[in-house]
Write a protein that holds these residues in place. Structure first.
Motif, PDB file in Angstrom:
ATOM      1  N   ARG A 165       0.828  -1.221   0.000  1.00  0.00           N
ATOM      2  CA  ARG A 165       0.000   0.000   0.000  1.00  0.00           C
ATOM      3  C   ARG A 165       0.858   1.265   0.000  1.00  0.00           C
ATOM      4  NH1 ARG A 165      -4.744  -0.877   4.532  1.00  0.00           N
ATOM      5  NH2 ARG A 165      -5.577  -2.857   3.789  1.00  0.00           N
ATOM      6  N   SER A 166       1.825   1.314   0.897  1.00  0.00           N
ATOM      7  CA  SER A 166       2.651   2.516   1.015  1.00  0.00           C
ATOM      8  C   SER A 166       3.516   2.719  -0.230  1.00  0.00           C
ATOM      9  CB  SER A 166       3.534   2.444   2.266  1.00  0.00           C
ATOM     10  OG  SER A 166       4.348   1.288   2.262  1.00  0.00           O
ATOM     11  N   ASN A 174       0.622  12.039   3.118  1.00  0.00           N
ATOM     12  CA  ASN A 174       2.004  11.665   3.401  1.00  0.00           C
ATOM     13  C   ASN A 174       2.158  11.061   4.794  1.00  0.00           C
ATOM     14  OD1 ASN A 174       2.881  12.585   0.898  1.00  0.00           O
ATOM     15  ND2 ASN A 174       3.350  14.639   1.654  1.00  0.00           N
ATOM     16  N   LYS A 227      -0.075   9.290   6.470  1.00  0.00           N
ATOM     17  CA  LYS A 227      -0.571   7.910   6.455  1.00  0.00           C
ATOM     18  C   LYS A 227       0.422   6.985   5.758  1.00  0.00           C
ATOM     19  CE  LYS A 227      -4.974   7.086   6.216  1.00  0.00           C
ATOM     20  NZ  LYS A 227      -6.384   6.913   5.751  1.00  0.00           N
ATOM     21  N   ILE A 228       1.040   7.468   4.683  1.00  0.00           N
ATOM     22  CA  ILE A 228       2.052   6.664   3.985  1.00  0.00           C
ATOM     23  C   ILE A 228       3.203   6.343   4.930  1.00  0.00           C
ATOM     24  CG2 ILE A 228       3.792   6.667   2.144  1.00  0.00           C
ATOM     25  CD1 ILE A 228       1.886   8.390   0.480  1.00  0.00           C
ATOM     26  N   TRP A 231       2.141   3.676   7.394  1.00  0.00           N
ATOM     27  CA  TRP A 231       2.091   2.364   6.723  1.00  0.00           C
ATOM     28  C   TRP A 231       3.487   1.797   6.526  1.00  0.00           C
ATOM     29  CZ3 TRP A 231      -1.936   3.492   2.240  1.00  0.00           C
ATOM     30  CH2 TRP A 231      -3.217   3.539   2.802  1.00  0.00           C
ATOM     31  N   LEU A 232       4.420   2.649   6.109  1.00  0.00           N
ATOM     32  CA  LEU A 232       5.800   2.200   5.917  1.00  0.00           C
ATOM     33  C   LEU A 232       6.404   1.694   7.224  1.00  0.00           C
ATOM     34  CD1 LEU A 232       7.406   4.828   3.488  1.00  0.00           C
ATOM     35  CD2 LEU A 232       7.296   2.348   3.137  1.00  0.00           C
TER      36      LEU A 232
END
Length: 315
Positions: free
Chosen positions: A22-23, A164, A166-167, A170-171
């Motif tokens: 996802r990320s 950014n 949320k990314i 996720w990462l």
């Protein structure tokens, strides 16, 4: 305790892999990379991350047999188990790119891996670099041969508007899950091998390989059962190419891998080559360019024989 570590390890690898995909896709959209390129490169690399972390962790922790058999076993399971069971649920159509590009490249990578390992019982950093460079060249050819308007179903376009922050979350989740998942899985697998008196190579080519193939198998069966577009043969072959080129290639670059188990070269690799090779005549026998239920049954039966011989010492 070993079983718990293995189960937790598999769970974290699945979770970590999902968040990493996802990320990675969301980041790719931020850099204005086309959907087609994202599907063929970013998604493929991200979905190989669990296998890469398992092999790297195994190599770094002194279990090189698991590092190699994780990939060899996954490639066998992708064809014998995943493709076989999916075909038994619903017939899989095969396009002409199978024999024009995908199958020859898979055989080339498989034979190259055997040669590199057999040559000096070692997969060196240079040889890993050759495998990884070969994968890079394959991707360039693949992208050039694909039409711009080709649909890439694996890419979720809604990820283009993710923030950014949320990314980043996720990462972080993906990285932490993959790290601990690979560590716990390798530790648990080594303990299980020790407790039941089999080699780490056997555990790597069976338990770990099947475990890393379960998510793909589940998705394929669900798609076939719903009579939606099932997993394509091209995707499975691509997965096998990625396993050798990216997982073993990158692992060897970081930590050269010695062959510590004789059965890897005397048996496991030949099973991998055999499953890869048999696809070519199978596609042309009976109904051409189809892998139907009977062909799927033959693949699953062959995989069952492989697993039986694996644990009875008859291989």
């Amino acid at each position: 305790m070993s079983i718990i570590l293995v189960v937790l390890g598999f769970t974290l690898l699945v979770v970590g892999g999902e968040f990493l995909v996802r990320s990675s896709v969301a980041l790719s959209f931020k850099f204005n990379i086309s959907k087609m390129v994202i599907g063929m490169t970013v998604v493929s690399f991200a979905t190989s991350a669990p296998e890469l972390l398992v092999s790297l962790q195994a190599a770094l922790s002194g279990s090189p047999a698991i590092a190699i058999t994780n990939v060899v076993g996954s490639n066998i399971a992708n064809i014998g188990l995943v493709l076989g069971i999916t075909a038994m649920v619903g017939t899989i159509a095969v396009d002409r790119s199978f024999y024009r590009l995908n199958w020859p490249v898979m055989m080339f990578f498989s034979i190259a891996l055997y040669y590199f390992l057999k040559n000096d019982n070692w997969l060196s950093a240079f040889e890993g670099g050759v495998l990884f460079l070969g994968l890079f060249l394959f991707l360039i050819i693949l992208i050039r041969n694909t039409k711009i308007d080709t649909e890439v179903e694996e890419v979720d376009e809604t990820l283009a508007i993710v923030s950014n922050f949320k990314i980043g979350i996720w990462l972080l989740i993906g990285a932490v899950s993959l790290y601990f998942g690979s560590e716990w899985l390798v530790t648990g697998a080594k303990d299980i091998a020790l407790s039941i008196g089999v080699s780490e190579a056997v555990i790597g080519v069976s338990l770990i390989a099947i475990g890393t193939s379960v998510p793909e198998l589940a998705a394929s069966i669900i798609a076939a059962a719903k009579q939606e577009k099932a997993i394509s043969l091209g995707n499975l072959i691509g997965s096998n190419i990625f396993n050798i080129g990216s997982v073993l290639g990158l692992t060897a670059i970081i930590k050269p891998i010695p062959v510590t188990e004789p059965l890897i070269l005397s048996s496991d690799v030949f099973w991998m080559l055999g499953f890869a090779f048999v696809l070519f005549p199978m596609v042309f026998l009976g109904k051409k360019f189809e892998i139907d239920r009977f062909k799927g049954f033959i693949l699953v039966l062959a995989y069952g024989i492989f697993m039986t011989l694996l644990f009875t010492g008859g291989k």
